[in-house]
Design a protein around this motif. Structure first.
Motif, short mmCIF file in Angstrom:
data_model
loop_
_atom_site.label_atom_id
_atom_site.label_comp_id
_atom_site.label_asym_id
_atom_site.label_seq_id
_atom_site.Cartn_x
_atom_site.Cartn_y
_atom_site.Cartn_z
N ILE A 194 0.81 -1.22 0.00
CA ILE A 194 0.00 0.00 0.00
C ILE A 194 0.85 1.27 0.00
CG2 ILE A 194 -1.73 1.31 1.30
CD1 ILE A 194 -2.94 -1.43 2.09
N LEU A 195 1.78 1.41 0.92
CA LEU A 195 2.61 2.61 0.95
C LEU A 195 3.45 2.78 -0.31
CD1 LEU A 195 1.64 2.84 3.91
CD2 LEU A 195 3.90 3.66 4.45
N PRO A 196 4.07 1.72 -0.83
CA PRO A 196 4.79 1.89 -2.10
C PRO A 196 3.88 2.40 -3.23
CG PRO A 196 5.50 -0.12 -1.07
CD PRO A 196 4.32 0.39 -0.26
N HIS A 197 2.64 1.93 -3.26
CA HIS A 197 1.69 2.40 -4.28
C HIS A 197 1.36 3.87 -4.07
CE1 HIS A 197 -2.40 2.93 -6.03
NE2 HIS A 197 -1.75 2.43 -7.07
N VAL A 232 6.97 4.37 -4.84
CA VAL A 232 8.33 3.86 -4.61
C VAL A 232 8.29 2.34 -4.76
CG1 VAL A 232 8.97 5.73 -3.04
CG2 VAL A 232 8.05 3.62 -2.10
N THR A 233 9.44 1.75 -4.96
CA THR A 233 9.48 0.30 -5.01
C THR A 233 9.25 -0.26 -3.61
OG1 THR A 233 11.86 0.29 -4.72
CG2 THR A 233 11.05 0.24 -6.99
N SER A 234 8.74 -1.44 -3.56
CA SER A 234 8.49 -2.08 -2.27
C SER A 234 9.81 -2.40 -1.58
CB SER A 234 7.70 -3.37 -2.47
OG SER A 234 7.55 -4.06 -1.25
N PRO A 235 9.88 -2.16 -0.28
CA PRO A 235 11.10 -2.51 0.45
C PRO A 235 11.22 -4.02 0.70
CG PRO A 235 9.48 -1.67 1.98
CD PRO A 235 8.89 -1.52 0.60
N LYS A 263 12.21 9.42 2.46
CA LYS A 263 13.26 10.00 1.61
C LYS A 263 12.73 10.36 0.23
CE LYS A 263 15.15 5.65 -0.06
NZ LYS A 263 16.20 4.68 0.03
N LYS A 264 11.63 9.74 -0.18
CA LYS A 264 11.03 10.02 -1.49
C LYS A 264 9.90 11.06 -1.41
CE LYS A 264 13.30 6.82 -3.75
NZ LYS A 264 13.94 6.88 -5.03
#
Length: 146
Positions: free
Chosen positions: A60-63, A67-70, A131-132
């Motif tokens: 969810i947060l990457p979407h 950002v790419t998934s950690p 950071k993004k």
């Protein structure tokens, strides 16, 4: 040991609060959670309540933040998994972890003593996302913990 128990629990709670705070009020998450055929839609309230922290951080947060998934690709994810495992062992303690043992047998107490500071693990995953961000949470710019 008491301080590490508190720190572990609070670090995990801080991650959950961070993830929930980042999700916009009008965000909808679409997933085939319980069925390959039925698409389920979760609004923010349902995401906060029913979606695991791991899924929030890996999907969810990457979407939302583009950002790419950690998950699996970063050291912060490994740290998150260690934090989650330790927190889960504390919250859902089994009889094995409460027993007295020798130095060569890993127990919850051994893990607590040897664990990296939980706040560092939580901060690493939070910083992975912030950071993004164009507008970072103010506390991340002044937090003295490295």
């Amino acid at each position: 040991i008491e301080l590490m128990i508190g720190a572990t629990t609070m670090a995990h709670t801080a991650l959950e609060a961070f993830a929930n705070e980042i999700i916009p009020d009008d965000y909808e998450y679409h997933t085939n959670k319980r069925s390959e055929i039925i698409l389920e839609v979760y609004n923010k309230e349902k995401i906060e309540r029913y979606i695991s922290l791991g899924e929030k951080l890996s999907v969810i947060l990457p979407h939302i933040l583009d950002v790419t998934s950690p998950k699996g690709a970063s050291n912060c994810w490994a740290g998150y998994k260690k934090l989650k495992n330790l927190r889960d062992r504390l919250i859902h303690m089994k009889s094995f972890d409460r027993k007295s043992s020798g130095p060569d047998q890993e127990t919850i107490w051994d893990s607590l003593i040897k664990a990296e500071a939980p706040l560092r693990r939580a901060k690493a995953i939070i910083y992975y996302f912030t950071k993004k961000m164009d507008t970072k949470p103010q506390w991340t710019t002044v937090c003295p913990i490295k």
